[in-house]
Each structure stands twice: as structure tokens, then as C-alpha cells.
Scaffold this active site. Structure first.
Site, short mmCIF file in Angstrom:
data_model
loop_
_atom_site.label_atom_id
_atom_site.label_comp_id
_atom_site.label_asym_id
_atom_site.label_seq_id
_atom_site.Cartn_x
_atom_site.Cartn_y
_atom_site.Cartn_z
N ASP A 149 5.48 -5.21 -10.33
CA ASP A 149 7.06 -5.29 -9.64
C ASP A 149 7.71 -6.72 -10.51
O ASP A 149 6.81 -7.27 -10.43
CB ASP A 149 6.39 -5.65 -7.59
N GLU A 183 7.58 -1.48 -12.59
CA GLU A 183 9.23 -2.15 -12.50
C GLU A 183 10.46 -3.30 -12.70
O GLU A 183 10.27 -4.63 -12.79
CB GLU A 183 9.50 -2.20 -10.94
#
Length: 585
Positions: free
Chosen positions: A233, A303
Site C-alpha cells: 500500500d 498501489e
């Protein structure tokens, strides 16, 4: 973790219109890696299934629903964070990287869930958040007290000075993604710490070699538990400019936003710095060591809301690979009033610029963005699933997309998203991600079969009575679920695995289409983006399409009425307003 306003800024870029993408069929077909062919299904654990009646989804609930993954044909499950957490940011604030948050279960529950997936041939991908921890993590407390070796595990800076009242002033003007200063003063240490997200999420110091080793050790623990990879992330936030200069104002910022909003500023000193690639390459190297050891490939997805072509740097290089793929958010960025050219621009951007030897990725929504019918129209559901599942790319399905779930209206009183809460009751709706995180709609019983609680952590969407898994599974007509499962079958064919790709807008940008052909067999997708019936001469528009084909699947409510399995004249394919069709030949 990326917020919708920031994502919109990153993706609202005008790409030059290109007429078509043309890629030949694979001349040397080889078996595909699992992460290329198998669909990865994102589970938001709080919203999947509640097993104990507390209104919050949990691991036991996931175990009870494992057969749903088998039924719809997905081959991997990606779990949003389930680590121990105070839940200030719904699990993205981690207080223990190697334990399970009790609201979800225990390590033993996790092991049983993982074993149940393996028994069904389903891979397990964990969400991982390396940029920051919770301020309740033991590392942070020891760092604040300057206990070695944790003293520099976080980013600490002295005040820039003191105001007239003697209060310390932040080191610079940096603003966090959640609004307000990126710095918080810690009385124990007498310094400010950096937090690019909430103040309860202090940034880890990736300049510190020992901290990076700690993160790799955490990866190893989960790999030893048998996970098949990680979705990493917020990776562009890992490093900061070590001279800590002030940020400059963003000349392209939206009108009427205050200087306390993240989008007001450029972030060239805190975002997408070169160190990110080096640190991520170390993570990938660890995964590759495990892959080499037993031949079972571990995947690393990242991401990074960086517009292409910059995003493609996250693939790394042949000698120093990073991600198997970075997430493609450009489909999410397609305008709400889109036409075929808007879709084609995304296809051209990816397939014409993809680094040699790399593999694309397609997804149409996630836990940070509006669901498809809420961004566009009800008719768009099936078309976006057709794109995600049938283009040559790794595919990610967000829970509920297989039945066409939409955003719910969440009141200020029911709002849980800290980004929205920080904005206040007048502006919360601009930032809230709660509407796309509502409980999974399993059936028409109370609380949609998600929970027996009187109140669930977020309200169930009121349309659950008609729109749910059971209703669509038991229907004899065409449903979003039946279409999704048909598309999944087509994905597991040699045409999908090795076929050519031709994409283009046709009929004055009214229809977007693409074909896939392998050894003279193939299929074609056509989607009408306008509110009028359109007739397409597909043989004239696409190479290798014969004059007769068979209807494979049509969108829900397709007009004119068309029977699956019937013959269609490809010189004259009639598609009603906003509808889509797949034909095979």
C-alpha cells in the site's frame, strides 16, 4: 489508501487520442503465471461476513463464504488489512504487523482460513502497509523515548521555532492527505514526527537500514505462514526529501479548496522519490527467493497513484524487478459521461507504453473509490466487468462487483471514515469512502445475510432486498452474476490467454470495441456508450472477424432482445442504448 480527491487529480489528465491498439497473438504460447490468469478478488474483511453478531465482518465469516469464491471462479483472494490495529483508519494503522486484530479473529483462525483457501485452490494475498504504523505500535513508543535501536525508526524533526505563546512550530508547511499539518509534536521526545496520513499513523523512516530489515522480517513471517503474495500500500510515500523544504502551491488545484487540503500543494518532496524503488526492489527480492526455493510463485502488487508513464517505473527492471504489476487506476478515472474515445485512451496509454515483457492490470473500483454504477450507470456494470475480465491483463474484482453493488448514501451520523470525519459535516461527503464499503449483500434476509446484529458497522444498502447473491444465483434470467461467471469461463480459454488484441472506438466514438483472436478462433466485445441504438459493421472495423458469429453473452436488459447462442450477422450488429455484447467465432 489513496483518497478519492487525490486520485481524481492524478488521473484527470488529457491523454492524446489514438485510433487503436493492435497487438498480435502470442507466437510462442506458454502456460501463464497464476497471477496473470486467475482473477484476484478483493475482500474488505469488515464488510464480507459477520460470524459473531457484532456487526463487523471477520475471518470466521470469510471461512463460511469460501465456496462463493469457487462458485464465481476467482483464483485468489486479496484481504484488506486484518492486522492488530486501533482502527483509526480501518486497519491501515497497524499496531502489530505480525498479529491479527481481535475483532477479526486470531492467528489460528487465519491459519484455518488460509488452509480452507488452499483446499479450494485459491491463493491468498495480504495487504501490507510499510509506510507507517499506528502510534500505538511499541516501536513508536520506544522511538519517542529514544530507546535504541528504535530511536530513528520514525521521522523526527526539531521545531522550526516557537510562537508568541511558546508553542512549537512545525518544521515546514507540509500538509497530510487527511488535511492539516503533516507534523505532530510529541511531548515525550520534544520533537515533531511526520505523518503523511492521520496523526495516529506516524511515518516509518525508510532511510534507516535496520527499520527496512524489520519490515522484511515481517514479510518473511507471513510468507512462512503460506501467503502467496502482497498488495503493498501507498508505496510512493516511503521516502522524503532529506532537506525538508517547503512544498509549493499546486497551480492546477481545484478551485475553492483551503491550504489545509492535500490537493492545494505539490508534493515533489514527499511523493514518488527514487528511494521508493530501491526499498521495494528489496521486498520483491525476498519474494523471489521464496519462489525459487519451492517453485510456487509469490506475487507483489503495488498501489502507486502515479500517472503513466511514471507509474511503469514500479515494474522495475529486468535486473532489479519490483512489482509484478502496479495497480491501474485509469479505468476508475474514465469520466462519468464517458464515450468510446475515453475508454480507448486508457487502452492506448497502457498497451502502447507498457514496458517490454511486462503485464497489464485492470480493475474498475476498490475500497477508496465509487463503485461502477455510482460513477456511471446501471448499464455500465456488465461492460466494465467485460473489460476487466477479458482484456489481456491481471484482473481484480472488488467484492460485490459480481452482482453490481452500488454506493450507499451514508449520513454524517453513520460516517466512520476518518478522512470524512476530519472534513466536518458540511464537506464529509467529498472525502468519505464509506459508501463503497457497505456490507456484502448475500440474500434478502435482515441485514442482507451479512450479520445478525441490530446495527452493522456501516448500514446495509437498502437495495439489498432485490440486489443480492442469492436472488441472482437462483434467477432463471440474465443477471450480473450469471454474466460474470460466463465471462470467467471465457477467460480460461486459449483465445484469452494467447490471443491478439485490437481495440478501437467506432461509429463516431459511440461504441467501444475490442477483439481477441488466436489461431482463427476468437471473441469480440462491443459496448454502446450513448443513449441511442447503434448498428456496427464489425467486419469492416476489426481485422479477422468473420461475417457470422455466435452471441456469447449480453448485458442485463440488452436490447434488441437477443438470445445467447444465437447467430449474429457481424456486418450489422445492433446494440441498444448503453448496452454491451460479447460474440465468439
Amino acid at each position: 489508501m489513496t483518497l478519492l480527491p487525490i486520485l481524481t487529480l492524478c488521473l484527470a489528465i488529457l491523454y492524446p487520442s489514438i485510433l487503436a491498439v493492435k497487438i498480435p497473438q502470442d507466437p510462442n504460447p506458454q502456460p501463464l503465471s497464476w497471477w496473470k490468469e486467475e482473477v484476484i478478488y478483493q475482500v474488505y474483511p469488515r464488510s464480507h461476513q459477520d460470524s459473531d453478531g457484532d456487526g463487523i465482518g471477520d475471518l470466521e465469516g470469510i471461512i463460511s463464504r469460501l465456496d462463493h469464491f469457487v462458485d464465481i471462479g476467482v483464483g485468489a483472494v486479496w484481504l484488506s488489512p486484518i492486522y492488530k490495529s486501533p482502527m483509526k483508519d480501518m486497519g491501515y494503522d497497524i499496531s502489530n504487523f505480525t498479529d491479527i486484530e481481535p475483532v477479526f479473529g486470531t492467528i489460528e483462525t487465519f491459519k484455518r482460513m488460509a488452509a480452507g483457501m488452499k483446499e479450494r485452490g485459491i491463493r491468498l494475498v495480504m495487504d501490507f502497509v510499510p509506510n507507517h504504523s499506528s502510534d500505538q505500535h511499541p516501536w513508536f513508543n520506544m522511538s519517542a523515548e529514544r530507546i535504541e535501536p528504535y530511536t530513528d525508526y520514525y521521522v523526527w524533526k526539531d521545531p522550526a521555532g516557537f510562537d508568541e505563546e511558546g508553542k512549537p512550530l512545525p518544521p515546514n508547511n507540509w500538509v497530510s492527505l487527511f488535511g492539516g499539518p503533516m507534523w505532530e509534536y510529541n511531548e515525550v521526545r520534544g520533537q515533531f514526527y511526520l505523518h503523511q496520513f492521520l496523526k495516529e499513523q506516524p511515518d516509518l523512516n525508510f532511510e534507516n537500514r535496520q527499520l527496512r530489515n524489520e519490515i522484511l522480517a515481517v514479510f518473511k513471517i507471513w510468507l512462512d505462514y503460506g501467503v502467496d503474495g502482497f498488495r503493498v500500500d501507498a508505496v510512493p510515500h516511503l521516502f522524503e526529501d532529506q532537506s525538508y523544504p517547503d512544498e509549493e502551491e499546486n497551480p492546477n488545484r481545484p478551485p475553492d479548496i483551503p491550504p489545509t487540503d492535500y490537493a492545494y500543494w505539490l508534493h515533489q518532496h514527499t511523493y514518488n522519490l527514487p528511494g521508493c524503488f530501491e526499498a521495494l526492489a528489496e521486498m520483491r527480492q525476498l519474494l523471489d527467493i521464496y519462489t525459487l526455493a519451492d517453485g510456487k510463485e509469490r506475487v507483489m502488487m503495488v498501489e502507486a497513484t502515479v500517472p503513466p508513464p511514471g507509474l511503469f517505473e514500479y515494474y522495475g527492471t529486468k535486473d532489479k524487478p519490483i512489482a509484478h504489476f502496479p495497480f491501474n487506476f485509469d479505468i476508475i478515472g474514465i469520466p462519468s459521461a464517458y464515450n468510446a474515445a475515453n475508454v480507448e485512451n486508457v487502452m492506448s496509454l497502457w498497451y502502447d507504453n507498457l514496458p517490454e515483457g511486462e503485464w497489464a492490470n485492470m480493475l474498475s473500483s476498490n475500497h477508496d473509490n465509487k463503485r461502477v454504477p455510482s460513477r456511471y450507470t446501471e448499464e455500465a456494470i456488465d461492460f466494465f466487468n467485460m473489460m476487466v475480465l477479458l482484456l489481456p491483463a491481471s484482473a481484480v474484482t472488488y467484492y460485490g462487483e459480481e452482482i453490481g453493488m452500488s454506493n450507499a448514501n451514508i449520513s454524517w451520523e453513520d460516517t466512520t471514515d476518518e478522512a470524512a470525519c476530519a472534513a466536518g459535516p458540511d464537506r464529509y461527503h467529498l472525502f468519505s469512502r464509506d459508501p463503497s464499503r457497505t456490507p456484502m449483500q448475500w440474500d434478502d434476509s435482515d441485514k442482507a445475510g451479512f450479520s445478525t446484529a441490530n446495527k452493522t458497522w456501516l448500514p446495509v444498502h437498502p437495495d439489498y432486498v432485490e440486489l443480492n447473491v442469492a436472488a441472482q444465483k437462483n434467477s432463471t434470467g440474465t443477471t450480473h452474476l450469471s454474466i460474470y461467471k460466463r465471462l470467467m469461463q471465457l477467460r480460461h480459454t486459449d483465445v484469452w490467454r494467447y490471443g491478439s488484441l485490437e481495440t478501437k472506438p467506432v461509429e463516431d466514438n459511440k461504441v467501444f470495441g475490442f477483439s481477441r483472436i488466436f489461431n482463427d478462433k476468437g471473441f469480440m466485445v462491443l459496448s454502446n456508450t450513448v443513449n441511442e441504438t447503434v448498428t456496427i459493421n464489425a467486419t469492416q472495423e476489426f481485422e479477422g472477424v468473420p461475417e457470422t458469429a455466435t452471441v456469447y453473452v449480453v448485458s442485463v436488459g440488452f436490447q434488441p432482445e437477443t438470445t445467447v447462442g444465437s447467430s449474429v450477422d457481424t456486418n450489422s450488429v445492433v446494440i441498444g442504448p448503453k448496452h454491451s455484447i460479447v460474440v465468439e467465432f
